[in-house]
Structure formats: structure tokens, C-alpha cells
Scaffold this motif. Structure first.
Motif, mmCIF file in Angstrom:
data_model
loop_
_atom_site.group_PDB
_atom_site.id
_atom_site.type_symbol
_atom_site.label_atom_id
_atom_site.label_comp_id
_atom_site.label_asym_id
_atom_site.label_seq_id
_atom_site.Cartn_x
_atom_site.Cartn_y
_atom_site.Cartn_z
ATOM 1 N N ASP A 143 0.829 -1.225 0.000
ATOM 2 C CA ASP A 143 0.000 0.000 0.000
ATOM 3 C C ASP A 143 0.855 1.263 0.000
ATOM 4 O O ASP A 143 0.335 2.370 0.080
ATOM 5 N N GLY A 144 2.171 1.091 -0.060
ATOM 6 C CA GLY A 144 3.053 2.266 -0.097
ATOM 7 C C GLY A 144 3.413 2.808 1.271
ATOM 8 O O GLY A 144 4.043 3.867 1.371
ATOM 9 N N HIS A 145 3.059 2.073 2.328
ATOM 10 C CA HIS A 145 3.491 2.544 3.674
ATOM 11 C C HIS A 145 4.953 2.218 3.863
ATOM 12 O O HIS A 145 5.530 1.346 3.205
ATOM 13 N N THR A 146 5.554 2.914 4.820
ATOM 14 C CA THR A 146 6.911 2.573 5.231
ATOM 15 C C THR A 146 7.039 2.821 6.718
ATOM 16 O O THR A 146 6.276 3.640 7.269
ATOM 17 N N ALA A 147 7.928 2.089 7.359
ATOM 18 C CA ALA A 147 7.917 1.991 8.821
ATOM 19 C C ALA A 147 6.467 1.676 9.194
ATOM 20 O O ALA A 147 5.874 0.776 8.594
ATOM 21 N N SER A 148 5.887 2.423 10.120
ATOM 22 C CA SER A 148 4.442 2.246 10.324
ATOM 23 C C SER A 148 3.731 3.564 10.072
ATOM 24 O O SER A 148 2.856 4.008 10.823
ATOM 25 N N ILE A 149 4.140 4.206 8.991
ATOM 26 C CA ILE A 149 3.450 5.411 8.524
ATOM 27 C C ILE A 149 2.592 4.974 7.328
ATOM 28 O O ILE A 149 3.120 4.614 6.276
ATOM 29 N N PHE A 150 1.284 4.991 7.535
ATOM 30 C CA PHE A 150 0.358 4.399 6.559
ATOM 31 C C PHE A 150 -0.330 5.472 5.714
ATOM 32 O O PHE A 150 -0.431 6.633 6.150
ATOM 33 N N PRO A 151 -0.826 5.093 4.540
ATOM 34 C CA PRO A 151 -1.444 6.084 3.643
ATOM 35 C C PRO A 151 -2.613 6.856 4.251
ATOM 36 O O PRO A 151 -2.913 7.973 3.843
ATOM 37 N N LYS A 201 3.415 0.042 -6.843
ATOM 38 C CA LYS A 201 3.828 1.234 -6.083
ATOM 39 C C LYS A 201 5.264 1.622 -6.429
ATOM 40 O O LYS A 201 5.607 2.803 -6.500
ATOM 41 N N VAL A 202 6.111 0.621 -6.659
ATOM 42 C CA VAL A 202 7.499 0.932 -7.039
ATOM 43 C C VAL A 202 7.510 1.764 -8.323
ATOM 44 O O VAL A 202 8.182 2.800 -8.403
ATOM 45 N N LYS A 203 6.733 1.359 -9.292
ATOM 46 C CA LYS A 203 6.703 2.084 -10.569
ATOM 47 C C LYS A 203 6.209 3.520 -10.369
ATOM 48 O O LYS A 203 6.762 4.489 -10.897
ATOM 49 N N LEU A 204 5.152 3.668 -9.545
ATOM 50 C CA LEU A 204 4.596 5.014 -9.326
ATOM 51 C C LEU A 204 5.608 5.905 -8.612
ATOM 52 O O LEU A 204 5.830 7.056 -8.985
ATOM 53 N N ILE A 205 6.256 5.324 -7.593
ATOM 54 C CA ILE A 205 7.153 6.147 -6.755
ATOM 55 C C ILE A 205 8.453 6.450 -7.494
ATOM 56 O O ILE A 205 8.893 7.592 -7.542
ATOM 57 N N GLN A 210 2.223 11.501 -10.277
ATOM 58 C CA GLN A 210 1.484 12.429 -9.429
ATOM 59 C C GLN A 210 0.884 11.716 -8.214
ATOM 60 O O GLN A 210 1.002 12.154 -7.081
ATOM 61 N N ASN A 211 0.249 10.529 -8.464
ATOM 62 C CA ASN A 211 -0.441 9.933 -7.300
ATOM 63 C C ASN A 211 0.521 9.206 -6.370
ATOM 64 O O ASN A 211 0.094 8.650 -5.368
ATOM 65 N N ALA A 212 1.807 9.279 -6.657
ATOM 66 C CA ALA A 212 2.784 8.754 -5.683
ATOM 67 C C ALA A 212 2.683 9.537 -4.376
ATOM 68 O O ALA A 212 3.049 9.051 -3.308
ATOM 69 N N LYS A 213 2.133 10.748 -4.474
ATOM 70 C CA LYS A 213 2.022 11.581 -3.266
ATOM 71 C C LYS A 213 1.024 11.011 -2.254
ATOM 72 O O LYS A 213 0.891 11.490 -1.136
ATOM 73 N N PHE A 215 1.338 8.057 -1.082
ATOM 74 C CA PHE A 215 2.029 6.980 -0.375
ATOM 75 C C PHE A 215 3.184 7.509 0.472
ATOM 76 O O PHE A 215 4.065 8.200 -0.032
ATOM 77 N N PRO A 216 3.216 7.155 1.742
ATOM 78 C CA PRO A 216 4.271 7.654 2.646
ATOM 79 C C PRO A 216 5.690 7.387 2.170
ATOM 80 O O PRO A 216 6.565 8.236 2.327
ATOM 81 N N ALA A 217 5.920 6.256 1.507
ATOM 82 C CA ALA A 217 7.292 5.943 1.061
ATOM 83 C C ALA A 217 7.841 7.021 0.134
ATOM 84 O O ALA A 217 9.050 7.268 0.082
ATOM 85 N N THR A 218 6.936 7.708 -0.572
ATOM 86 C CA THR A 218 7.363 8.768 -1.499
ATOM 87 C C THR A 218 8.085 9.892 -0.775
ATOM 88 O O THR A 218 8.923 10.579 -1.347
ATOM 89 N N TYR A 219 7.737 10.074 0.505
ATOM 90 C CA TYR A 219 8.236 11.243 1.238
ATOM 91 C C TYR A 219 9.566 10.988 1.939
ATOM 92 O O TYR A 219 10.082 11.850 2.643
ATOM 93 N N VAL A 220 10.101 9.790 1.747
ATOM 94 C CA VAL A 220 11.435 9.520 2.302
ATOM 95 C C VAL A 220 12.448 10.190 1.391
ATOM 96 O O VAL A 220 12.585 9.857 0.213
ATOM 97 N N ASN A 221 13.114 11.188 1.947
ATOM 98 C CA ASN A 221 14.037 11.992 1.141
ATOM 99 C C ASN A 221 15.079 12.615 2.070
ATOM 100 O O ASN A 221 14.979 13.803 2.415
ATOM 101 N N PRO A 222 16.023 11.820 2.528
ATOM 102 C CA PRO A 222 16.946 12.305 3.561
ATOM 103 C C PRO A 222 17.693 13.560 3.110
ATOM 104 O O PRO A 222 18.133 13.641 1.954
ATOM 105 N N SER A 223 17.820 14.514 4.031
ATOM 106 C CA SER A 223 18.486 15.785 3.674
ATOM 107 C C SER A 223 19.943 15.543 3.287
ATOM 108 O O SER A 223 20.542 16.359 2.588
ATOM 109 N N SER A 224 20.497 14.399 3.714
ATOM 110 C CA SER A 224 21.890 14.085 3.326
ATOM 111 C C SER A 224 21.980 13.719 1.845
ATOM 112 O O SER A 224 23.062 13.685 1.267
ATOM 113 N N GLY A 225 20.815 13.374 1.271
ATOM 114 C CA GLY A 225 20.819 12.948 -0.129
ATOM 115 C C GLY A 225 21.151 11.481 -0.305
ATOM 116 O O GLY A 225 21.122 10.965 -1.423
ATOM 117 N N GLN A 226 21.471 10.799 0.799
ATOM 118 C CA GLN A 226 21.899 9.399 0.671
ATOM 119 C C GLN A 226 20.704 8.462 0.837
ATOM 120 O O GLN A 226 20.441 7.932 1.912
#
Ligand code: 6PG
Length: 239
Positions: A143-151, A201-205, A210-213, A215-226
Motif C-alpha cells: 500500500d506504499g506505507h513505510t515503517a508504520s506510517i500508513f497512507p 507502487k514501485v513504478k509510481l514512486i 502524481q499519485n505517488a504523493k 504513499f508515505p514511502a514517497t516522502y522519504v528523502n533524507p536531507s543528506s541525499g543518501q
């Protein structure tokens, strides 16, 4: 060993050996290292493979182990992410208890979210007010969740807390999870994503649709860039 943002492997074994070589080099370059483990099924294969093939290739005793999320069950419960990691990785490798910082799933979720947040604050460096992990391992649900952050809880993306108590949208199971701000302040984030149920979900993210937004996994974007995604062929089949 270098990783690119998106890495796809023919098998979970090849995914794991590449990840392990990368991790081994990284840990060797540090005096100490902190990892937040992910839960679910994927890590269990990876843990078993690491114990069988990398027991003596990674300086495990340097590593402090945390969890990105936990089911609110007893540590002996089959659902426990802690139990899975203990049985498949930490006990076989002889990791000292002093290096294991579990989420106490048996306790009240809200109380534990507060307690675990303090554990992270007390045992990790604080950077701009947020505990900083060297590495966060994440899975992604179908469903595109990650950790336990759900859609159904995209509001949590803006949480200023270190941990939150949530409930699984289908099972109603209580969970404690680190928040997106902790994930995105980590030095490195590695997604370990396997199985054909993730393909859509992998393909969307990865395709920035647009609808990747949604899914919580889309928002993983570490400020380190790594940020590194490791897929098996099933989760990210060649086009
Ligand atoms: C959990 C996890 C969860 C998991 C995904 C993927 O506690 O279940 O932390 O976020 O990583 O659901 O799980 P699989 O790898 O088993 O598909």
C-alpha cells in the motif's frame, strides 16, 4: 562498493550480498554505527543470509541496533519485529544486549512512543534537535506505507515528534513508529523492497507519478541525499 539511487537485483540473495558488502565497508570506516532495522518478512531472509555469509565480514560489535517501528505485541509474539531480529540476526551474531535498543511493544503505545523517543535522544547524536541515525533500513508495504506510517495518516508526515503511536488501517493493530523527520535526518536510508506485490507502487514512486504523493514511502528523502532503493526483480521488473 557504491550504490545508486535505484538498484535492482535478480534475486534477494544478490540484493543482500551487495547490501552487506556496502554495509561492511561503511561500518569498517567508523568507530561506531547506529542502524534502525525494518520489520516484516523481507528482513528475515536478509538477516539469515547475513548470519550465514557475513558473520566474519562485518564488524557487528560496532553497531547499535534500533527499530524503525514495532508492533504493539509482547517481545515473544510471532508478530514482533524485535523477536524476528533477535532470532535471525542479533542472537546468532552474539550482539551484546547493551547495543540493542528495542521498542517495548508490550507497553502502552503512547507511553512507549514517548519513552522510545527519549531512548533515541539519550543514545544518538542530536542534530538540529533530532536524533541522528547512521542508517535507517525501511521496507515498503504493497500500500506504499513505510515503517508504520500508513497512507491513511499522511498527517504524520508533518509530525514534529520523534515517535508516534499509530494503528494499522486494516488490522487495527497498534504500532509505534519513528517519524518521517527522524527518517529524513538519518545520514543514510536504504529501502529493501522485494516481492511482486510491490511492483505497482514501485513504478509510481520511482517514476515520480502524481499519485505517488498518496504513499508515505514517497516522502522519504533524507536531507543528506543518501537514499538508496534496493529491489529484487519481482518488485521492480525490467520494463
Ligand atoms: C512492519 C514494517 C513494515 C514493512 C513493510 C514491508 O513492521 O511491518 O516495518 O513497514 O517494512 O510492510 O514488509 P515486507 O518486507 O514483509 O513486505
Amino acid at each position: 562498493m557504491t550504490l545508486t539511487t535505484h538498484n535492482t537485483f535478480p534475486s534477494v540473495a544478490e540484493l543482500t550480498s551487495t547490501f552487506a558488502d556496502w554495509l561492511g565497508e561503511l561500518v569498517a570506516s567508523k568507530d561506531s554505527f547506529s542502524i534502525a532495522l525494518s520489520g516484516g518478512r523481507t528482513p528475515i531472509f536478509i538477516f539469515d543470509y547475513l548470519v550465514a555469509n557475513y558473520r566474519d565480514k562485518i564488524e557487528w560489535q560496532k553497531i547499535k541496533f534500533y527499530w524503525g517501528d514495532e508492533r504493539c505485541v509482547s517481545p515473544e509474539d510471532a508478530e514482533s519485529n524485535y523477536r524476528a531480529a533477535m532470532e535471525h540476526l542479533l542472537l546468532p551474531l552474539g550482539i551484546p544486549a547493551a547495543n540493542i535498543f528495542r521498542i517495548q511493544g508490550e507497553d502502552d503505545p503512547e507511553d512507549e512512543a514517548l519513552r522510545y523517543a527519549q531512548v533515541l535522544r539519550d543514545t544518538l547524536p542530536i542534530v538540529n534537535g533530532v536524533p541522528k541515525l547512521d542508517l535507517v533500513l525501511l521496507g515498503m508495504g504493497a500500500d506504499g506505507h513505510t515503517a508504520s506510517i500508513f497512507p491513511n495518516r499522511l498527517d504524520l508526515l508533518a509530525s514534529a515528534r520523534v515517535c508516534e503511536a499509530v494503528t494499522h488501517p486494516e488490522s487495527g493493530q497498534s504500532r509505534v513508529t519513528i517519524t518521517m523527520q527522524v527518517i529524513n535526518r538519518a545520514e543514510r536510508v536504504v529501502f529493501l523492497v522485494t516481492g511482486a506485490d510491490k511492483t505497482e507502487k514501485v513504478k509510481l514512486i520511482t517514476g515520480g507519478k502524481q499519485n505517488a504523493k498518496l504513499f508515505p514511502a514517497t516522502y522519504v528523502n533524507p536531507s543528506s541525499g543518501q537514499l538508496y532503493w534496493l529491489f529484487d526483480q519481482a518488485a521492480n521488473p525490467k520494463p
